[in-house]
Every structure is written in C-alpha cells, then in structure tokens.
Design a protein around this motif. Sequence first.
Motif, PDB file in Angstrom:
ATOM      1  N   LEU A  33       0.821  -1.211   0.000  1.00 21.92           N
ATOM      2  CA  LEU A  33       0.000   0.000   0.000  1.00 21.92           C
ATOM      3  C   LEU A  33       0.852   1.256   0.000  1.00 21.92           C
ATOM      4  CD1 LEU A  33      -2.848  -0.987   2.510  1.00 21.92           C
ATOM      5  CD2 LEU A  33      -3.021  -0.749   0.032  1.00 21.92           C
ATOM      6  N   LEU A  34       1.986   1.214   0.699  1.00 30.07           N
ATOM      7  CA  LEU A  34       2.890   2.361   0.663  1.00 30.07           C
ATOM      8  C   LEU A  34       3.409   2.582  -0.752  1.00 30.07           C
ATOM      9  CD1 LEU A  34       4.393   4.580   2.154  1.00 30.07           C
ATOM     10  CD2 LEU A  34       6.167   2.914   2.745  1.00 30.07           C
ATOM     11  N   ASP A  35       3.730   1.489  -1.439  1.00 29.90           N
ATOM     12  CA  ASP A  35       4.164   1.603  -2.839  1.00 29.90           C
ATOM     13  C   ASP A  35       3.038   2.154  -3.714  1.00 29.90           C
ATOM     14  OD1 ASP A  35       6.694   0.641  -2.349  1.00 29.90           O
ATOM     15  OD2 ASP A  35       6.126  -1.448  -2.664  1.00 29.90           O
ATOM     16  N   VAL A  36       1.801   1.788  -3.399  1.00 30.34           N
ATOM     17  CA  VAL A  36       0.657   2.225  -4.210  1.00 30.34           C
ATOM     18  C   VAL A  36       0.525   3.743  -4.191  1.00 30.34           C
ATOM     19  CG1 VAL A  36      -1.876   2.254  -4.288  1.00 30.34           C
ATOM     20  CG2 VAL A  36      -0.662   0.085  -4.094  1.00 30.34           C
ATOM     21  N   ILE A  37       0.554   4.342  -2.999  1.00 30.66           N
ATOM     22  CA  ILE A  37       0.342   5.790  -2.942  1.00 30.66           C
ATOM     23  C   ILE A  37       1.580   6.549  -3.433  1.00 30.66           C
ATOM     24  CG2 ILE A  37      -1.390   5.633  -1.128  1.00 30.66           C
ATOM     25  CD1 ILE A  37       0.675   6.385   0.907  1.00 30.66           C
ATOM     26  N   ILE A  38       2.772   5.988  -3.235  1.00 27.85           N
ATOM     27  CA  ILE A  38       3.969   6.647  -3.770  1.00 27.85           C
ATOM     28  C   ILE A  38       3.961   6.581  -5.294  1.00 27.85           C
ATOM     29  CG2 ILE A  38       6.487   6.513  -3.914  1.00 27.85           C
ATOM     30  CD1 ILE A  38       6.532   5.605  -1.022  1.00 27.85           C
ATOM     31  N   ASN A  39       3.607   5.424  -5.838  1.00 26.91           N
ATOM     32  CA  ASN A  39       3.566   5.269  -7.290  1.00 26.91           C
ATOM     33  C   ASN A  39       2.499   6.161  -7.927  1.00 26.91           C
ATOM     34  OD1 ASN A  39       5.640   3.412  -7.249  1.00 26.91           O
ATOM     35  ND2 ASN A  39       4.287   1.638  -7.198  1.00 26.91           N
ATOM     36  N   TYR A  40       1.431   6.437  -7.192  1.00 29.47           N
ATOM     37  CA  TYR A  40       0.421   7.345  -7.740  1.00 29.47           C
ATOM     38  C   TYR A  40       1.021   8.733  -7.949  1.00 29.47           C
ATOM     39  CZ  TYR A  40      -3.908   9.943  -8.364  1.00 29.47           C
ATOM     40  OH  TYR A  40      -4.892  10.755  -8.874  1.00 29.47           O
ATOM     41  N   LEU A  41       1.812   9.185  -7.004  1.00 27.52           N
ATOM     42  CA  LEU A  41       2.489  10.477  -7.165  1.00 27.52           C
ATOM     43  C   LEU A  41       3.351  10.489  -8.420  1.00 27.52           C
ATOM     44  CD1 LEU A  41       3.780  11.487  -3.611  1.00 27.52           C
ATOM     45  CD2 LEU A  41       1.976  12.587  -4.903  1.00 27.52           C
ATOM     46  N   ASN A  56       1.141  14.966   2.467  1.00 26.32           N
ATOM     47  CA  ASN A  56       0.896  15.179   3.898  1.00 26.32           C
ATOM     48  C   ASN A  56       0.795  13.861   4.654  1.00 26.32           C
ATOM     49  OD1 ASN A  56       0.909  17.976   3.647  1.00 26.32           O
ATOM     50  ND2 ASN A  56      -1.288  18.100   3.292  1.00 26.32           N
ATOM     51  N   CYS A  57       0.109  12.884   4.076  1.00 27.51           N
ATOM     52  CA  CYS A  57       0.000  11.571   4.726  1.00 27.51           C
ATOM     53  C   CYS A  57       1.364  10.892   4.824  1.00 27.51           C
ATOM     54  CB  CYS A  57      -0.979  10.687   3.956  1.00 27.51           C
ATOM     55  SG  CYS A  57      -2.720  11.142   4.180  1.00 27.51           S
ATOM     56  N   LEU A  58       2.185  11.043   3.792  1.00 26.47           N
ATOM     57  CA  LEU A  58       3.523  10.444   3.821  1.00 26.47           C
ATOM     58  C   LEU A  58       4.369  11.041   4.943  1.00 26.47           C
ATOM     59  CD1 LEU A  58       4.415  10.190   0.015  1.00 26.47           C
ATOM     60  CD2 LEU A  58       3.807   8.333   1.562  1.00 26.47           C
ATOM     61  N   SER A  59       4.180  12.323   5.230  1.00 25.88           N
ATOM     62  CA  SER A  59       4.950  12.937   6.310  1.00 25.88           C
ATOM     63  C   SER A  59       4.584  12.320   7.657  1.00 25.88           C
ATOM     64  CB  SER A  59       4.707  14.447   6.329  1.00 25.88           C
ATOM     65  OG  SER A  59       3.356  14.749   6.617  1.00 25.88           O
ATOM     66  N   PHE A  60       3.295  12.021   7.872  1.00 24.39           N
ATOM     67  CA  PHE A  60       2.879  11.396   9.127  1.00 24.39           C
ATOM     68  C   PHE A  60       3.362   9.946   9.204  1.00 24.39           C
ATOM     69  CE2 PHE A  60      -0.213  14.891   8.934  1.00 24.39           C
ATOM     70  CZ  PHE A  60      -0.081  15.395  10.225  1.00 24.39           C
ATOM     71  N   ILE A  61       3.303   9.236   8.080  1.00 26.26           N
ATOM     72  CA  ILE A  61       3.813   7.861   8.064  1.00 26.26           C
ATOM     73  C   ILE A  61       5.303   7.852   8.401  1.00 26.26           C
ATOM     74  CG2 ILE A  61       4.240   5.852   6.600  1.00 26.26           C
ATOM     75  CD1 ILE A  61       1.720   6.628   5.018  1.00 26.26           C
ATOM     76  N   MET A  62       6.032   8.770   7.795  1.00 26.36           N
ATOM     77  CA  MET A  62       7.479   8.837   8.000  1.00 26.36           C
ATOM     78  C   MET A  62       7.812   9.154   9.459  1.00 26.36           C
ATOM     79  SD  MET A  62      10.169  10.925   5.605  1.00 26.36           S
ATOM     80  CE  MET A  62       9.586  12.547   6.131  1.00 26.36           C
ATOM     81  N   GLN A 111       5.871   8.521  12.192  1.00 25.78           N
ATOM     82  CA  GLN A 111       5.467   7.468  13.121  1.00 25.78           C
ATOM     83  C   GLN A 111       6.161   6.138  12.844  1.00 25.78           C
ATOM     84  OE1 GLN A 111       1.309   7.303  14.363  1.00 25.78           O
ATOM     85  NE2 GLN A 111       0.873   9.090  13.081  1.00 25.78           N
ATOM     86  N   ARG A 112       6.631   5.930  11.604  1.00 26.93           N
ATOM     87  CA  ARG A 112       7.327   4.687  11.264  1.00 26.93           C
ATOM     88  C   ARG A 112       8.619   5.055  10.537  1.00 26.93           C
ATOM     89  NH1 ARG A 112       4.123   3.675  14.468  1.00 26.93           N
ATOM     90  NH2 ARG A 112       2.335   2.242  14.335  1.00 26.93           N
ATOM     91  N   ASN A 113       9.681   5.242  11.319  1.00 27.00           N
ATOM     92  CA  ASN A 113      10.938   5.753  10.758  1.00 27.00           C
ATOM     93  C   ASN A 113      11.546   4.833   9.713  1.00 27.00           C
ATOM     94  OD1 ASN A 113      10.822   8.015  12.365  1.00 27.00           O
ATOM     95  ND2 ASN A 113      12.019   7.128  14.012  1.00 27.00           N
ATOM     96  N   GLN A 114      11.243   3.528   9.803  1.00 27.81           N
ATOM     97  CA  GLN A 114      11.849   2.584   8.869  1.00 27.81           C
ATOM     98  C   GLN A 114      11.356   2.773   7.431  1.00 27.81           C
ATOM     99  OE1 GLN A 114       9.812   1.905  11.386  1.00 27.81           O
ATOM    100  NE2 GLN A 114       8.647   0.019  11.138  1.00 27.81           N
ATOM    101  N   THR A 115      10.275   3.539   7.255  1.00 24.86           N
ATOM    102  CA  THR A 115       9.770   3.795   5.902  1.00 24.86           C
ATOM    103  C   THR A 115      10.389   5.038   5.270  1.00 24.86           C
ATOM    104  OG1 THR A 115       7.916   5.143   6.724  1.00 24.86           O
ATOM    105  CG2 THR A 115       7.562   2.757   6.564  1.00 24.86           C
ATOM    106  N   THR A 116      11.266   5.724   5.983  1.00 27.04           N
ATOM    107  CA  THR A 116      11.759   7.024   5.531  1.00 27.04           C
ATOM    108  C   THR A 116      12.461   6.939   4.186  1.00 27.04           C
ATOM    109  OG1 THR A 116      12.004   7.786   7.816  1.00 27.04           O
ATOM    110  CG2 THR A 116      13.243   8.970   6.122  1.00 27.04           C
ATOM    111  N   MET A 117      13.392   5.995   4.042  1.00 25.92           N
ATOM    112  CA  MET A 117      14.176   5.901   2.807  1.00 25.92           C
ATOM    113  C   MET A 117      13.287   5.637   1.589  1.00 25.92           C
ATOM    114  SD  MET A 117      17.290   6.623   2.986  1.00 25.92           S
ATOM    115  CE  MET A 117      18.485   7.004   4.252  1.00 25.92           C
ATOM    116  N   LYS A 118      12.339   4.722   1.733  1.00 23.59           N
ATOM    117  CA  LYS A 118      11.441   4.425   0.616  1.00 23.59           C
ATOM    118  C   LYS A 118      10.623   5.655   0.230  1.00 23.59           C
ATOM    119  CE  LYS A 118       9.187   0.499   0.156  1.00 23.59           C
ATOM    120  NZ  LYS A 118       8.204  -0.602   0.307  1.00 23.59           N
TER     121      LYS A 118
END
Length: 799
Positions: free
Chosen positions: A207-215, A231-237, A239-246
């Motif tokens: 799902l993270l790939d889905v919304i990034i790929n939409y951009l 904005n949603c990606l900033s909150f994900i990043m 609260q879940r630091n391991q997703t930052t690089m992706k």
Amino acid sequence: MESQLQQLQKAKDLAMDNSPEQMLPKVLETTNSMLLNQWKTNNNDNNNNLSNFFTNLLLDTMNHNKISNHEKPLIASQYLSTLYSCYEYSINDLHYQQLTILTFTKIYPMLFDLIAKTSDESKWSLLQQFRKKILSQWKLMTITNSPLDLNLDNKQIGLKLSIIKFISQIIITHTVDLTNSSINISMVPENQPLINRNKLETEARILLDVIINYLIEEPMMVSSLFIGIINCLSFIMKQRNQTTMKILNGILKFNIDAKYQNDQMDTLTYKLCKRFVERCYRNFVQFGIKNNLIKNPNNSSNPNWNQIYPKLSKISQTLFVIGEETKNKGILNFDSESVSKRIPDSEREKIIMVRTQKRQQSQQSQQTQNMLVLNNDNNNGSGTINPNNSNPNNVDNFLTTEQMNALTKLQEYSRGKTPSASFFNTTPKAYDNTYNSLFALMDNNGSKQDLSKVPSNVLIKLSTEALYKADTRKIIAALSIAASRYTDLMNRNDPSIGDKRQLEDDNSGNNNNSNSNSSSEAKRIKTDLKEDKGLNNNSTLVKQETSEAVLDGEDEGKEDEDQDVQMIVEKPYFFEPKPMDNDTKMKITERIVKRLFSIKTSKISPHINSIPMSKNPLEQIKLLNWSNDESWYHILIRLATRGTRSNLQMSNFIREELLRYVMMDINDSHRTAIIIEWMNEEWHGDLLFESREDTESQYMCWSLRLLDELIPFLENKHRKLFIRLMSELPKLRSEHLARVKPILIDPSRSTLGFQTLKFLIMFRLPVKAMIKPLLETILKEDPTVEPQCKPILDKFYKD
C-alpha cells in the motif's frame, strides 16, 4: 422523522456539554436503534439523514477527550456492523461515503488492537471485509476513471482523499513501531489464531508503494490528491521511521513539472495548482529536516544521506526562490504560453492505452483471486481451491481445467509436507539433467508437479509469496544444494572441469597403491597450500565444497588426508601491471577524457567493436553500459577534484576540458548545473586535502578563472543563470564579487549585476558585509550608477 432528528441533535448537544462519558454512549445507542428500525421500512431519504447523523455522532464520540481510551474500542466494536451497513447504503452518496470512511479510519486501530487481544472471529471477519472494500474502491477509482476528465475527478476528490487517509492509517497500524508507543502489528501475539502478521506487513508495504507510485505515475496535475498524499507520507514517516528511505526515494522521483494540465483547467488555475503542490513539497522537506527525519550526512553514519539530503535541500531552496519570485512579480503576471502544459495528442493516446491495460490486468487479477481462494488468514492453511465456484467471475473464465487440476495437485502436495528444520533430499548430485532434479528438496525423485502450462503471473505470485515468507537461512541452504547439483551436471558434460575442480576416487577396483597415491597427492596439495598462504595471505586460493558423500575404502587413520583430498585448489593468477611514466599517464588521461566527451549525449553504450582492441590490458577497458546521460561529467569532475589530485598536470587538463565544454554554450541551463557541481566538488576537495601544506586552493583558482571567462559574455537575458551561479557557489569571497564590477559599470548590463547583488544581500546574508565596500567603491568611481547603488545602500545598510 425531522422532529426525531432535531430531538437527537438536542440530546447530542446536551451530552457534549454535560457528562459526555455517560450521555454520549446513550445517545449513540438510541440513534442506532432508530436507524435499524428505519432500515426495516426501506425509507431511503430518512435512512440517509439518520445514517449521516449516526456516523457524525460516532466520530464525535471517538474524538471526545473525556471518554476513556479503554471505553472507546468497546463502543467502536459495538457499532462496527452498523457503520458497515451505513457504508453500503451510502454507495451513491459520495459525501456521506467519505464521512463513513473517515469514521472507520478513526476506529480501525482501536478495533485491531481489541481483536488482537480477544480473538473475536466475527468482528475480525467484518473488519477485513470493510477494509478490503475500501481498498478495492481506491483501485477501481484510479483505474477506471479517465485521467482527462476533470469534472468527474472533482466530484470524487473528497472521497479519494478519505481513502488516502485510510490507507495511511493501515500502513501505520500494520507496520512495526520501533518505539512501541502506538498500536502496531508487533503488539499481536505470535500465537494469534486470526491475524496473520506476515501477510498484513506485506500488505502495508504494498500500500505504501501504491500511494507513492500514484504520485510518480499519475500524468495529470491533480493537486488536491498530490497534497493529500504528501501530507500523509509525512505522518507515516514520522510514526514509522523505517519507511523514511522508501518515501524519500519516491518523493525524489515525483516530478511536478511533468504533470499535464487538464483539458477543462485554465492556465491560471494550473499555475496555482502547481504552486500549491510545490509549496507542499517544500513544507514536507522542511518538516523532515526540522524533525530530524531527513538527516544531515554530517550527523549520520548512513551513507545514503550523502545523496538524499543535498538533493532534497537543493529542491527545497529552489522552490523557495521560485515562490519568492512569483510573489514579487504577482501571481497574475506570467506568460500563459510558457506556463501552460497541455497534453499532446500522442501522449494522450499513450495514457489511455496504459490505463486500459491496467484495467484489463486488474480484471484478470481479480478473476485469479476469486478462484484461488487460499485462506491465508488462518495459520493452519485450511483454504481450498474450488474449481466449481459459482461466482460468475470464477477461475474457469481465466484458467483451463488442466491448469486448475495442476494447481489443485500442487496444493495437495504442499499440504502433505510438514515444515522442518532441514530438507529431506540434500544430495549434492543431480540424478538427471532436468530442473526437477536440480531443485527437488522434499523427494528423492522430485515433486512430479508439472506447472509448465500454468500462466506465468500465477506462478510468479505463488513463488514470490513463498520466498518472502521463507526463512532466509533455509533459502541459502537450498540454493547451496542446487548450486552443488548444477556443478555436478557441468562436470559430467565437461570432464576437464571436473579434473580441475575436484578429486574423486574410483569406486570400483581401488587398491592400496591408489590409496597411497591419493594420500601423497593430498599431502602435496596441503604443503603447496601452506606455501601459497605464506606468500600471500590476502589471496583466496582454496575453495571447499561440502558434501554428504563418503569415499569408499578409506581407513580411519587417514581422516586428515581424506579431508585434504576433498579440497579444491585453484592456482592464482597474479597480474602485476608495469609502472607507467608521467607521459603515458597523460596519454591515457587524454584518451579517457576524449572518450567520455565523445559519448556524453548517448544513453546507449557504443558498439563493442567500435574501438579497435589493444593488446595492453589497460586499454581494453571500456564502458559497457551508459544508462545515465549525466554520468560522464560526474566521472570527469570526480577525476579532476579527487582521483588525479596528486598530479596537477592531469587534473588541470580535465578542468580545462570541462571549462571549454561549459563555455561552448552559456545559454544551456544544463551546463550551469555542471558548473555548480564542479565548483562544489572543488570546494569539498579543498577540505579533504587542506591538511597538506603544499596544497593550494583549487576552488579559488578555478572559480575565479570561471568568472573571468564567463562575465564578458553575460547579458541581461542571463539573469536567472547568473543569479543561480552566484547564489549556489559554495564559498564567496571579495575576489568573486570584484569580478562582477565590469557588469555593474556597464550601462547595458548594470541591471544584471545589481539584481544579482540584491539577491545575494537578501538570501545569502554572510555576503552582505562584502557587498557594501564594492558598492561604495563603484559609486565613487562612477557617479552614473548612483540611481542603482543608492537605493540598495539606503535600504539594506541604514546603520
């Protein structure tokens, strides 16, 4: 009904102000009862009004801070089925559907945590069904909607934003929280019978790939969705630091300038939309830097930040400059033709074709999922494949009977194999030259499963899921066994390889002499091995393959010799290049530089026979792949600033060639980027070599040389180019500013010079003190520049 709604509204208002922890649940219970009764009457108008009130009331109850956090999950669980029914009834009301999804987004983590603790199967099933419907709705909306229909998109924009928020909540909940400060997948017990942790974590990554790929992939400028996703990606990043690089790698691929203008959108609206997205992009970067999510490479040991941080910082700075320029000129002051980005007809057809292909793939994938009903939610794997499924979209429309039978046999075979720590068939020898014999690990003669006629997309899905969920150590062990079998097959086809790589005894007719010879050979190999190790400890001379086969006719006293016999020894080849004199080095340097310049614009490697081969091994080296048209100048700049730093003649030759190239066309903005990167590398090189006493500042030397070459050719039309160059040079000294003097005193170019100085005063404060003496000197030497100098001195140097 209207009076009932008014009474409920008054009850709600009263409960919000007086004992909400006791009164709000009672009002919610009353509303729920009334709604269930209304559904029985099938009064759609009344149902919609009451459903809307119920959903708002449930959301307000979940958001109220006076209601206990222990009570909220129980309330959400009690009314989950009603909320799901409201979602199904609101299928034609986009606004109400949006509200329902936002409410479900709020209660999802509470329900997830409650079910993880209570193992309520009925609630989990309903939660899964609700979640899957919303996710499938996003997929349907992004695939079936025309990307050129702005009106249709505007009607659904609120609904899409609510689904994006829900997807971000799913990603956060189904991802491990390293700080364990919020509800997350790691809180689920290992023995939980309902929740499959691996499956949900995999879905969160997808799902993270889905919304990034939409951009990245959406071709049209849909500013509201882009801003919502960022904005949603900033909150994900956060609260879940391991997703930052992706996330950051995806943001770097998000090209705002490449998005097309919708057909119904006028140019001013497109410009505003683009500006809003740019501002959101910059806010995202600043948010990451401020919260230490985007780390400065100087404060982090992770080498990835060396590339990501400078790029994002540079983009943020550029967007800020663009915003300030737009603000100064005014939003209405723009060239319509230069701003407009209408989609060309050829690109329009391509987008429609790609969207059609995605729709077809989605339909095929949905058919496959409907047929391959594998219940992965249950760890016991009780799901079955039902070829006689009555669903109109069943797999018979996609897979043939033969293919379905093959998959059914594979499922039955896999169920008969219990998981174990090791494999049943670990022999390093293949019994024949088939893939079955290479990879069979659970049976002596292979699995006997013929899947050659099953569609590749089904096999890929099965294999990738299996590899992802398998233990890494078992995968490595399995690949080692397969590699040994492959080597064995190669040795059979080419006996000379076997003679070089392994020693084998003759199983028939071995005598004492042969054993003696084998022992002698083993000792000789062992002795040579020790000598070779003594000569060069860093050389890898011995490769040993493990095997379960045992040599026949061996005594216990010869165990050490037998181990040596099984060792595979390869003689090392030592390449000792002859030292080169300075002239030879220069010739090779010139050849490399000319070669790079000759293919600088090619994205495809030159033909392998385009250059005559030389007997000299060094001259046989060539680029075999040229996948990036910017690589050539990265290589040259690094060679000049670091690779050949100790040889001034070689490094200066490369610098001269770079200078010659950038001066060939000063109107090219791409060459300006090369200049800036070159100067930054020169400055960084000075820092690396500053400890050496004999090292002079190459940055100062070549930056001044560059300005001397460039300034005579600059005109007022080069304003953006010159401002960018002066603002992005890593270090400015009074010597650099003195080079601007000829422009300032030239009546035809003075505007260029004074605008550049004004920009530096406003946005590069350390340079401000150096500009004042320059202005005062010019004012004394040439009184005609007073109209330009005086306002700057009065405004910025009053004290």
